[in-house]
Design a protein around this motif. Structure first.
Motif, PDB file in Angstrom:
ATOM      1  N   ASP A  54       3.386  14.106  -2.000  1.00 20.32           N
ATOM      2  CA  ASP A  54       3.739  14.167  -3.407  1.00 20.32           C
ATOM      3  C   ASP A  54       3.002  13.851  -4.540  1.00 20.32           C
ATOM      4  OD1 ASP A  54       3.960  11.435  -3.481  1.00 20.32           O
ATOM      5  OD2 ASP A  54       5.830  11.065  -3.084  1.00 20.32           O
ATOM      6  N   GLU A  55       3.488  14.213  -5.709  1.00 18.75           N
ATOM      7  CA  GLU A  55       2.558  14.182  -7.174  1.00 18.75           C
ATOM      8  C   GLU A  55       2.210  12.486  -7.311  1.00 18.75           C
ATOM      9  OE1 GLU A  55       1.293  15.811  -8.917  1.00 18.75           O
ATOM     10  OE2 GLU A  55       2.159  17.903  -8.741  1.00 18.75           O
ATOM     11  N   ARG A  56       3.117  11.608  -6.897  1.00 14.78           N
ATOM     12  CA  ARG A  56       2.957  10.215  -7.091  1.00 14.78           C
ATOM     13  C   ARG A  56       1.598   9.760  -6.095  1.00 14.78           C
ATOM     14  NH1 ARG A  56       7.288   5.139  -5.722  1.00 14.78           N
ATOM     15  NH2 ARG A  56       5.724   3.601  -6.372  1.00 14.78           N
ATOM     16  N   TYR A  57       1.644  10.345  -4.974  1.00 15.10           N
ATOM     17  CA  TYR A  57       0.550   9.842  -4.010  1.00 15.10           C
ATOM     18  C   TYR A  57      -0.630  10.341  -4.702  1.00 15.10           C
ATOM     19  CZ  TYR A  57      -2.848  10.180  -0.312  1.00 15.10           C
ATOM     20  OH  TYR A  57      -4.135  10.002   0.238  1.00 15.10           O
ATOM     21  N   ILE A  58      -0.843  11.660  -5.209  1.00 20.84           N
ATOM     22  CA  ILE A  58      -2.123  12.201  -5.698  1.00 20.84           C
ATOM     23  C   ILE A  58      -2.634  11.535  -6.977  1.00 20.84           C
ATOM     24  CG2 ILE A  58      -3.194  14.315  -6.706  1.00 20.84           C
ATOM     25  CD1 ILE A  58      -1.484  16.008  -5.071  1.00 20.84           C
ATOM     26  N   THR A  59      -1.494  11.065  -7.881  1.00 18.30           N
ATOM     27  CA  THR A  59      -1.612  10.462  -9.073  1.00 18.30           C
ATOM     28  C   THR A  59      -2.320   9.062  -8.640  1.00 18.30           C
ATOM     29  OG1 THR A  59      -0.293  11.545 -10.421  1.00 18.30           O
ATOM     30  CG2 THR A  59      -0.736   9.445 -11.084  1.00 18.30           C
ATOM     31  N   LYS A  60      -1.719   8.231  -8.032  1.00 17.46           N
ATOM     32  CA  LYS A  60      -1.999   6.799  -7.646  1.00 17.46           C
ATOM     33  C   LYS A  60      -3.332   6.687  -6.658  1.00 17.46           C
ATOM     34  CE  LYS A  60       2.332   4.436  -8.232  1.00 17.46           C
ATOM     35  NZ  LYS A  60       1.639   3.373  -9.033  1.00 17.46           N
ATOM     36  N   SER A  61      -3.528   7.465  -5.826  1.00 19.11           N
ATOM     37  CA  SER A  61      -4.631   7.371  -4.686  1.00 19.11           C
ATOM     38  C   SER A  61      -6.006   8.254  -5.463  1.00 19.11           C
ATOM     39  CB  SER A  61      -4.459   8.150  -3.486  1.00 19.11           C
ATOM     40  OG  SER A  61      -4.280   9.349  -3.465  1.00 19.11           O
ATOM     41  N   GLY A  62      -5.804   9.083  -6.207  1.00 16.61           N
ATOM     42  CA  GLY A  62      -6.688  10.025  -6.892  1.00 16.61           C
ATOM     43  C   GLY A  62      -7.365  10.901  -5.488  1.00 16.61           C
ATOM     44  N   ASP A  63      -6.802  11.059  -4.394  1.00 11.31           N
ATOM     45  CA  ASP A  63      -7.139  11.887  -3.520  1.00 11.31           C
ATOM     46  C   ASP A  63      -7.132  13.344  -3.594  1.00 11.31           C
ATOM     47  OD1 ASP A  63      -7.852  12.742  -0.902  1.00 11.31           O
ATOM     48  OD2 ASP A  63      -6.336  11.658   0.335  1.00 11.31           O
ATOM     49  N   SER A  64      -8.148  13.609  -3.740  1.00 14.31           N
ATOM     50  CA  SER A  64      -8.335  15.239  -4.213  1.00 14.31           C
ATOM     51  C   SER A  64      -8.163  16.175  -2.839  1.00 14.31           C
ATOM     52  CB  SER A  64      -9.495  15.652  -4.867  1.00 14.31           C
ATOM     53  OG  SER A  64     -10.749  15.303  -4.112  1.00 14.31           O
ATOM     54  N   LEU A  65      -8.160  15.755  -1.638  1.00  9.81           N
ATOM     55  CA  LEU A  65      -8.270  16.642  -0.457  1.00  9.81           C
ATOM     56  C   LEU A  65      -6.902  17.091  -0.067  1.00  9.81           C
ATOM     57  CD1 LEU A  65     -10.339  14.049   1.716  1.00  9.81           C
ATOM     58  CD2 LEU A  65     -11.167  16.121   0.465  1.00  9.81           C
ATOM     59  N   TYR A  66      -5.865  16.578  -0.937  1.00  6.19           N
ATOM     60  CA  TYR A  66      -4.457  17.162  -0.417  1.00  6.19           C
ATOM     61  C   TYR A  66      -3.829  17.701  -1.459  1.00  6.19           C
ATOM     62  CZ  TYR A  66      -5.000  14.354   3.974  1.00  6.19           C
ATOM     63  OH  TYR A  66      -5.573  13.903   5.210  1.00  6.19           O
ATOM     64  N   LYS A  67      -3.203  18.748  -1.154  1.00  2.40           N
ATOM     65  CA  LYS A  67      -2.030  19.236  -2.304  1.00  2.40           C
ATOM     66  C   LYS A  67      -0.711  18.788  -1.887  1.00  2.40           C
ATOM     67  CE  LYS A  67      -4.745  23.571  -2.969  1.00  2.40           C
ATOM     68  NZ  LYS A  67      -4.858  24.939  -3.036  1.00  2.40           N
ATOM     69  N   VAL A  68       0.320  18.602  -2.942  1.00  2.00           N
ATOM     70  CA  VAL A  68       1.692  18.665  -2.778  1.00  2.00           C
ATOM     71  C   VAL A  68       2.536  19.313  -1.816  1.00  2.00           C
ATOM     72  CG1 VAL A  68       3.910  18.289  -3.746  1.00  2.00           C
ATOM     73  CG2 VAL A  68       1.907  17.433  -5.187  1.00  2.00           C
ATOM     74  N   GLY A  69       2.826  18.642  -0.685  1.00  2.00           N
ATOM     75  CA  GLY A  69       3.668  19.284   0.332  1.00  2.00           C
ATOM     76  C   GLY A  69       2.905  19.302   1.736  1.00  2.00           C
ATOM     77  N   GLN A  70       1.866  18.998   1.663  1.00  2.00           N
ATOM     78  CA  GLN A  70       0.993  18.833   2.770  1.00  2.00           C
ATOM     79  C   GLN A  70       1.205  17.501   3.604  1.00  2.00           C
ATOM     80  OE1 GLN A  70      -3.304  19.657   1.081  1.00  2.00           O
ATOM     81  NE2 GLN A  70      -3.205  20.648   3.002  1.00  2.00           N
ATOM     82  N   ARG A  71       0.953  17.241   4.836  1.00  2.38           N
ATOM     83  CA  ARG A  71       1.011  16.008   5.345  1.00  2.38           C
ATOM     84  C   ARG A  71      -0.318  15.474   5.679  1.00  2.38           C
ATOM     85  NH1 ARG A  71       1.583  12.831   9.792  1.00  2.38           N
ATOM     86  NH2 ARG A  71       3.527  11.436  10.119  1.00  2.38           N
ATOM     87  N   ILE A  72      -0.599  14.261   5.376  1.00  2.00           N
ATOM     88  CA  ILE A  72      -1.653  13.314   5.479  1.00  2.00           C
ATOM     89  C   ILE A  72      -2.173  13.330   6.870  1.00  2.00           C
ATOM     90  CG2 ILE A  72      -1.494  12.001   3.392  1.00  2.00           C
ATOM     91  CD1 ILE A  72      -0.689   9.623   5.307  1.00  2.00           C
ATOM     92  N   VAL A  73      -3.370  13.182   7.127  1.00  2.00           N
ATOM     93  CA  VAL A  73      -3.928  12.929   8.597  1.00  2.00           C
ATOM     94  C   VAL A  73      -4.525  11.648   8.624  1.00  2.00           C
ATOM     95  CG1 VAL A  73      -5.317  13.807  10.450  1.00  2.00           C
ATOM     96  CG2 VAL A  73      -4.070  15.305   9.076  1.00  2.00           C
ATOM     97  N   VAL A  74      -4.410  10.820   9.603  1.00  2.00           N
ATOM     98  CA  VAL A  74      -5.034   9.461   9.876  1.00  2.00           C
ATOM     99  C   VAL A  74      -6.089   9.835  10.926  1.00  2.00           C
ATOM    100  CG1 VAL A  74      -4.940   7.060  10.416  1.00  2.00           C
ATOM    101  CG2 VAL A  74      -3.231   8.173   8.675  1.00  2.00           C
ATOM    102  N   PHE A  75      -7.454   9.510  10.546  1.00  2.00           N
ATOM    103  CA  PHE A  75      -8.233   9.651  11.701  1.00  2.00           C
ATOM    104  C   PHE A  75      -8.693   8.122  12.064  1.00  2.00           C
ATOM    105  CE2 PHE A  75      -8.805  13.127   8.876  1.00  2.00           C
ATOM    106  CZ  PHE A  75      -8.940  14.169   9.924  1.00  2.00           C
TER     107      PHE A  75
END
Length: 331
Positions: free
Chosen positions: A285-306
């Motif tokens: 969500d927008e909060r994740y992108i704002t707080k993490s600064g992670d530019s690899l994802y867009k809103v609505g995607q699901r994160i991947v843990v490697f």
């Protein structure tokens, strides 16, 4: 005839010894049927530090008097040994009675009577219970200094019941590493036993729980170490910036004293991923992108843990924990 059984009649109890392992540790087991956790204690510390009135289970913290911590194997061995000793004394008494009877018979009598008894040569002494193999994880309590060993993890000192936040954190990191190191083994086993689909679902879940486990473990470590300095705000140590500032005020050192700016950035992303997994099913969500600064994802995607994410988390948390313990004066 009663004299023949005198030794048996005078028998009050049968004492059975317990061997120590090669490191001088004695086997113990939690008496709670819901736990029955096996562990070992240093035999010298058992005599000099442990108290008769209370011992605690390192796993569940069940409390019971010291005489209730024999292992199931030790108890069974003692029963077998007691039976053998009593059997041996009975056979010894019958053998003595037979000899006495035969000696009492008149010689050169027209009628000759004798008694014959064939026993099994049972012993009248006990053999100590053998010790189980030495356990790998050896722990020394930071509170009472008693030594004990376990397989896997331990959360409480058996001598004083103390819960060590540093030991618990260390155990948590070891469990996370064990999970991630065995991902391929789990995947292969589940693929063979069930299906490739279930194997991938399980392994993905394992990797994601590693992130959550690491963040929670670090939070609990910080909360425990911070207690001498006051009461931290609720969940403050799940928020890196707030937690760092709290430590700055408490011990004049912040996270950037122990890890690099790149590591702080990476750790922040991993902490935010944990928040998404816990509260939003991993959906960005927008909060994740704002707080993490992670530019690899867009809103609505699901994160991947490697796997690499988990390995990085372990490495950075270890650096922070070492720095915090040093800064707090924890030996």
């Amino acid at each position: 005839m009663s004299d023949s059984f005198k030794e048996l009649e005078e028998l009050k109890s049968v004492s059975v010894g317990i061997e120590n392992d090669e490191k001088g540790y004695t086997d113990k087991q939690c008496p709670s049927e819901e736990c029955e956790f096996l562990f070992k204690v240093n035999s010298d510390d058992w005599l000099n530090i442990f108290k008769d009135e209370a011992v605690w289970c390192p796993m569940c913290r069940h409390e019971a008097p010291a005489d209730q911590w024999f292992t199931i194997a030790q108890v069974e061995h003692a029963r077998e040994e007691a039976f053998k000793v009593v059997t041996g004394l009975v056979e010894k008494s019958l053998s003595n009675m037979t000899k006495k009877f035969n000696r009492s018979q008149p010689k050169n009598s027209f009628v000759s009577i004798s008694m014959d008894y064939k026993g099994s040569n049972s012993r009248t002494f006990t053999i100590p219970a053998k010790a189980a193999e030495a356990m790998e994880l050896e722990i020394k309590c930071e509170n009472c200094h008693s030594r004990f060993s376990v397989i896997g993890s331990a959360f409480f000192c058996p001598a004083c019941g103390h819960n060590s936040v540093t030991q618990t954190f260390s155990d948590s990191l070891r469990k996370i590493k064990a999970k991630i190191d065995n991902i391929d083994v789990v995947r292969e086993a589940l693929t063979t036993a069930s299906s490739r689909d279930e194997a991938e679902l399980t392994c993905r879940s394992l990797q994601e729980t590693c992130i959550s486990d690491g963040v929670v473990a670090f939070q609990k470590l910080c909360e425990g170490l911070y207690k001498p300095y006051g009461e931290a705000p609720f969940n403050a140590f799940q928020r890196l910036e707030q937690g760092s500032k709290l430590w700055g005020k408490a011990i004049n050192k912040e996270y950037n004293d122990w890890i690099t700016s790149d590591e702080i950035t990476e750790l922040n992303i991993l902490f935010q991923k944990r928040h998404l997994l816990a509260h939003n099913e991993g959906i960005v969500d927008e909060r994740y992108i704002t707080k993490s600064g992670d530019s690899l994802y867009k809103v609505g995607q699901r994160i991947v843990v490697f796997v690499e994410d988990v390995e990085a988390l372990l490495e950075i948390l270890k650096k922070l924990s070492d720095g915090l313990q040093d800064g707090c004066g924890v030996v």
